[in-house]
Design an enzyme around this catalytic site. Structure first.
Site, PDB file in Angstrom:
ATOM      1  N   CYS A  21       0.714  -1.098   0.085  1.00 20.99           N
ATOM      2  CA  CYS A  21      -0.079   0.009   0.052  1.00 20.99           C
ATOM      3  C   CYS A  21       0.778   1.255  -0.024  1.00 20.99           C
ATOM      4  CB  CYS A  21      -0.823  -0.180   1.242  1.00 20.99           C
ATOM      5  SG  CYS A  21      -1.873   1.417   1.375  1.00 20.99           S
TER       6      CYS A  21
ATOM      7  N   CYS B 228      -0.625   3.977  -6.630  1.00 26.00           N
ATOM      8  CA  CYS B 228      -1.905   3.494  -5.566  1.00 26.00           C
ATOM      9  C   CYS B 228      -2.015   1.945  -6.346  1.00 26.00           C
ATOM     10  CB  CYS B 228      -2.951   4.434  -5.863  1.00 26.00           C
ATOM     11  SG  CYS B 228      -4.518   3.750  -5.168  1.00 26.00           S
TER      12      CYS B 228
END
Ligand code: DGL
Length: 284
Positions: A84, A203
């Site tokens: 992440c 992302c």
């Protein structure tokens, strides 16, 4: 709870590679890592019950990420990759500088920002690069700081794309609604930087939008996808750290855990991974 992932007593010690994400998105990174390094044993943990992390405070992201990393350590992960971007931006440094030396001196945690910034740094001085990411990643300025150290001659433009994670999570990976937002973010990018040599999808969710993004962004702009960066970077890390490589078990096993309901995980995970998987549920 599923039995498959539970800690067992092994005849030969199992030391896995943990992959952590706020939810499903990290599966795009995991998929690329496993394709590159299929021999190892992997444990994926998605904190789906508390996702998204993108607009949460520094304190919340640090706490959630630390809890999940410690859980993966407890499940015999010698090395954890934080897939992440938001968690890498806000929690990785504290984990590396405080948690590991104080409690887990023999474990390692890697993130996605440094290898991605390195990939951007390979463009010639004077290049203009851009990234799309969550609010947390952009506001942390982590990419700008890394890139300034590696290649101060490269100009970076960062765009917050708040609609893209919710669109992907609801399965909207093509169509007019998505294109509207992609065009909007691209115009915002161009308004800050008229020429863009490369766009980094910073992302976990955005690789699923690659075909739609590629249709909107001119071919002169290269699009960088993190799975393609992180896989080789992990391979390189293991080559440079034979002591860690030697500790990792190699049975080609994989297990998936989620902090939310397992049915939902299976459905969306197949979108991210391109195959069906089942997950165990854990409370963290
Ligand atoms: N995994 C996050 C990231 O890469 C996106 C999803 C979220 O906001 O939690 O930044």
């Amino acid at each position: 709870m599923q039995a498959g992932w539970r800690k067992k007593s092994h005849l030969f010690p199992v030391m896995r590679i943990g992959i952590f994400d706020s939810g499903f998105g990290g599966l795009t990174v995991y998929s690329a890592i496993r394709q590159r390094l299929p021999q190892y044993d992997y444990l994926y943990l998605g904190d789906n019950a508390r996702t998204p992390y993108g607009s949460r405070s520094f304190e919340a992201i640090l706490r959630f990420t630390t809890e999940c990393v410690e859980y993966l350590f407890d499940q015999d992960c010698a090395l954890v990759v934080i897939a992440c971007n938001t968690a890498s931006a806000k929690a990785l440094r504290t984990i590396q500088q405080k948690l590991l030396p104080e409690k887990y001196p023999d474990r390692r945690v890697l993130g996605v920002i440094r290898p991605s910034a390195e990939a951007l740094s390979h463009y010639p001085a004077g290049s203009r690069v851009a990234l799309w990411a969550t609010e947390g990643t952009v506001r942390s300025d982590s990419y700008a700081m890394e890139l300034a150290k590696l290649a101060p001659g490269i100009q970076l433009t960062q765009i917050i794309c708040p609609m893209l994670v919710p669109l992907v999570e609801s399965g909207e990976i093509s169509g007019e609604g998505l294109d509207y937002f992609l065009k909007r973010y691209w115009h915002e990018t161009l308004s800050l930087s008229p020429n863009v040599n490369a766009l980094l999808l910073a992302c976990t969710h955005y690789p699923l939008l690659y075909p739609a993004i590629r249709r909107i962004i001119p071919v002169e702009t290269e699009i960088l996808v993190q799975g393609e960066i992180v896989g080789p970077s992990l391979e390189n890390y293991l080559r440079r750290h034979p002591e860690m490589k030697a500790r990792l078990s190699q049975n080609m096993a994989e297990n998936f855990l989620t902090t939310d309901q397992t049915e939902g995980f299976g459905r969306l995970a197949s979108l991210f991974l391109g195959r069906n998987v089942t997950a165990g549920q854990v409370q963290i």
